[in-house]
Design a protein around this motif. Structure first.
Motif, short mmCIF file in Angstrom:
data_model
loop_
_atom_site.label_atom_id
_atom_site.label_comp_id
_atom_site.label_asym_id
_atom_site.label_seq_id
_atom_site.Cartn_x
_atom_site.Cartn_y
_atom_site.Cartn_z
N CYS A 243 0.84 -1.19 0.00
CA CYS A 243 0.00 0.00 0.00
C CYS A 243 0.87 1.23 0.00
N GLY A 244 0.75 2.02 -1.06
CA GLY A 244 1.58 3.22 -1.14
C GLY A 244 1.39 3.89 -2.47
N PRO A 245 2.23 4.88 -2.76
CA PRO A 245 2.11 5.59 -4.04
C PRO A 245 2.44 4.65 -5.20
N PRO A 246 1.94 4.95 -6.41
CA PRO A 246 2.05 4.04 -7.54
C PRO A 246 3.50 3.62 -7.85
N GLY A 247 4.46 4.56 -7.76
CA GLY A 247 5.85 4.23 -8.08
C GLY A 247 6.37 3.13 -7.17
N LEU A 248 6.08 3.30 -5.88
CA LEU A 248 6.53 2.33 -4.90
C LEU A 248 5.86 0.97 -5.13
N MET A 249 4.59 1.00 -5.45
CA MET A 249 3.84 -0.24 -5.67
C MET A 249 4.42 -1.02 -6.85
N ASP A 250 4.73 -0.29 -7.93
CA ASP A 250 5.28 -0.95 -9.11
C ASP A 250 6.62 -1.60 -8.79
N LEU A 251 7.44 -0.83 -8.09
CA LEU A 251 8.76 -1.34 -7.72
C LEU A 251 8.63 -2.58 -6.84
#
Lengths: 367, 357
Positions: A243-251
């Motif tokens: 759960c977090g911002p999209p960049g972090l989720m993708d990573l």
């Protein structure tokens, strides 16, 4: 008392005849809202009991919903409904408190960070006062604690930690024995949300391993990388929550894949605030007519009504010049430009007139 | 019809658009507060009226109860229902005030009204043959309709239309005049008829069955009060609406004018086809601000209480282009409507001689 117009089908029928509306109990709302706003029926009211500081630019709103609200599971979200300058606005936020707290004292909390330029989050921070009544929806979302006890890994970023807090408090209360690791990514210490709760949990609940990475303070090694995940014992067998911002989720998805973790082992939840398009963005875009399940590309300044008709749809319409509102319908996402005023709409859910709305970028409407 | 050059028409459209853009950019909390206050007043009057009528064996309470319910219906139909269905409050994003789902306290269904009024009447305003609101297909108000002896009795139609206005409006979409001419069959209008029966039944059930029976021993008093309230609303609403377009100076137009009509021409048709009446604040509110019919027709989806504020500017624009801004007191406008209904009930030969006199 007015709930008879909602629960009893004969009374509901009668109410429709008498008050000419599908929600007859809400007929009295305009009067009830001045007597006691907690009595209204048109939406589920919740009173703001307290507002506390949670982190930099982040506040926790303690709400007490009306007794008819049906509760929630840890990890779920609700829509909050406030009126800003006469306009009713809805936004979705995760509940940061545990269901046990609501069962005990009837309160829930939303922990909300200001978004730069965000209409609703800034209003909540600057204008919402203790004692005010807001509207809330029933809880929804499938970010659930597994039924069977198993090792867990949480990867949370920024304000994405809020549903995780609800999970962790619930798990600790259950005395969850399987190992639980939380990797929490924040910019600086001042941005840590729920730091006290997390530390208290760590002290009383031996299964929890908490690692907080401050990406702006601890140097480049604090950014999420393989080394962080290698330190999680038995990571392959864990169920992972993201759960977090999209960049972090993708990573995170990418890294977990490299560790051989399967899709079904991962639960993810995030909602990014819709962002307004740039003024320079050209007109046209992908238009999705959700009600008919049709998606088409549009170019130039064709209004949605013509786009729909070109796609063999036949939405209700009238004057084709923006005066009669026969073609008014819900836009669920995307930006449209009003042909009459030349003004761009907001990016969220709102009513638009198909005959004078030109898509600017991708748009979804309920047709 | 008053003629303007294309350049003047473009300027007219630009001047009016400027007012529209300025007001719409300012629409917000004040307008939301206003309509909520009107809705609260409506609820209080309706609940109060219905609570008083069972005690209507006391004459003062009968009068107060009937008046209270009648005014409630007027407020709901004129200032709330009509305006909400125009989309004046869609921007509030409040599902109870949404133009496409609102249902009002009268026989005509919201859907039927949205089609015949918002679309047909507001798009084709005063175009004979296209705007069926012009004379409601029961009144002859221009010489575009050929005279026949039946028209001599049109004052009876006029009176009946006023007294039973909610039923007249409800029946409007059936287009019975076209059925009489054999252009359509009753079966073509099956859905309209079904919705009308349902909504008409609902309204009759509520006012003429349910509330009287609920207060059984005094049922006749409550029934009389409810009939009175509906009558008050019918008379007021019909006359407000007649005053908006049937006055002597309100112009009519022919169908060929619609071909390739520019925005400026559309504005011009709205300005010259409508008429205002003057009055105090309550006259405006109870007419749903249709006392500002001209402003309403140029900006149908602007919150109506704003019409009062922009009226002087619209009047100035009319003066600038040499257009007649048709506004007078209720009584004098009403007189011209009656005169028009009378004149056109007569054969053209007699009418022209009378009008010349």
């Amino acid at each position: 008392m007015l709930s008879v117009f909602e629960n009893n089908s004969a009374m509901r029928w009668l109410g429709k005849q008498l008050f000419n509306r599908e929600d007859p109990a809400a007929f009295f709302d305009p009067i009830l809202s001045i007597i006691n706003p907690m009595m209204v029926r048109g939406l589920t009211p919740a009173r703001v009991e307290a507002i506390t500081h949670a982190a930099r630019d982040t506040k926790t709103f303690h709400l007490k919903p009306s007794p008819r609200w049906s509760g929630f599971r840890a990890g779920q979200h609700i829509n909050i409904n406030v009126e800003i300058d006469g306009v009713r606005c809805h936004r979705t936020f995760s509940l940061s408190s545990a269901p046990a707290q609501w069962e005990q004292d009837g309160t829930i909390t939303l922990t909300i960070k200001r978004l730069p330029g965000g209409k609703v989050t800034n209003w909540l921070h600057d204008r919402l006062e203790t004692g005010t009544v807001v509207g809330i929806s029933e809880a929804f979302g499938e970010f659930d604690i597994p039924n069977v006890e198993q090792p867990l890994l949480y990867l949370a970023g920024g304000s994405g930690v809020t549903p995780v807090l609800s999970h962790l408090v619930t798990l600790a209360d259950q005395d969850y024995r399987a190992p639980v690791t939380v990797l929490y990514y924040v910019r600086t210490q001042a941005d840590e949300i729920g730091a006290e709760t997390l530390r208290a949990l760590q002290a009383r609940w031996p299964a929890l391993t908490l690692v907080i990475h401050r990406t702006d303070e601890d140097g480049p090694s604090a950014l999420m990388n393989e080394a962080h995940l290698e330190q999680v014992p038995g990571i392959k067998a864990r169920h992972c929550f993201l759960c977090g911002p999209p960049g972090l989720m993708d990573l995170a998805q990418d890294l977990l894949g490299r560790f051989g973790i399967r899709e079904e082992q991962i639960s993810a939840t995030f909602f990014t605030a819709p962002t307004p398009v740039e003024v320079s963005e050209p007109l046209g875009g992908e238009v999705r007519f959700a009600g008919s399940d049709v998606t088409v590309e549009s170019e130039g300044d064709a209004p949605l009504l013509e786009i729909a008709e070109a796609a063999k749809l036949n939405p209700k319409h009238g004057c084709r010049m923006g005066i009669c509102h026969q073609c008014s319908c819900r836009k669920t996402s995307g930006t449209v430009v009003n042909r009459l005023t030349g003004k761009a709409s907001g990016p969220g859910e709102e009513t638009i007139q198909l005959c004078i709305s030109v898509p600017q970028g991708d748009v979804e409407v309920d047709v | 019809m008053q003629q303007l050059t294309n350049e003047q028409l473009d300027n007219l459209a630009r001047d009016l658009d400027a007012i529209r853009d300025e007001v719409m950019a300012d629409v917000g909390e004040r307008d939301a507060r206003y309509i909520r206050r009107v809705i609260r007043t409506h609820r209080a009057l309706e609940i109060g009226g219905r609570a008083m009528l069972p005690f209507g064996f006391l004459p003062p309470l009968f009068i107060a109860g009937t008046a209270s319910l009648g005014i409630a219906k007027i407020l709901e139909n004129m200032e709330i229902g009509h305006n909400v269905m125009h989309g004046q409050y869609d921007w509030m994003n409040d599902p109870s005030l949404h133009s496409q789902t609102y249902e009002w306290d009268t026989v005509c269904t919201g859907d039927s009204w949205r089609y015949t009024h918002n679309y047909e009447h507001h798009t084709y305003t005063n175009v004979i043959g296209k705007d069926r609101d012009y004379g409601y297909a029961v009144l002859r108000l221009s010489d575009d309709v050929k005279w026949h002896p039946g028209h001599l009795l049109q004052f009876i139609n006029f009176t009946l239309l006023s007294v039973f206005f909610q039923w007249g409006v409800g029946l409007h979409e059936l287009e019975t005049e076209r059925m009489r001419r054999g252009e359509i069959k009753l079966s073509d209008k099956r859905e309209v008829l079904r919705d009308l029966m349902r909504k008409g039944g609902r309204q009759a059930f509520k006012d003429y069955v349910f509330f009287p029976l609920l207060t059984f021993p005094v049922a006749p008093i409550v029934l009389a009060g409810n009939i009175g309230a509906n009558l008050i609303r019918n008379l007021w609403a019909s006359n407000v609406i007649f005053l908006g377009h049937f006055t002597e100076d309100a112009e009519t137009f022919s169908e060929d004018m619609l071909e390739g009509e520019s925005r400026g021409q559309w504005y011009l048709r709205q300005l010259t086809g409508s008429s205002n009446f003057t009055g105090n604040k309550w006259m405006h509110i109870l007419s749903g601000h249709l006392s500002h019919q001209i402003e309403h027709h140029v900006f149908p989806d602007m919150p109506a209480h704003r019409y009062r504020e922009i009226a002087p500017r619209v009047q100035k624009i009319c003066e600038k282009y040499g257009l007649h801004y048709n506004s007078a007191s209720f009584a004098s406008q009403y007189k011209t409507v009656l005169r028009k209904v009378f004149h056109y009930s007569l054969p053209d030969r007699i009418r022209t001689r009378l009008q010349a006199a």
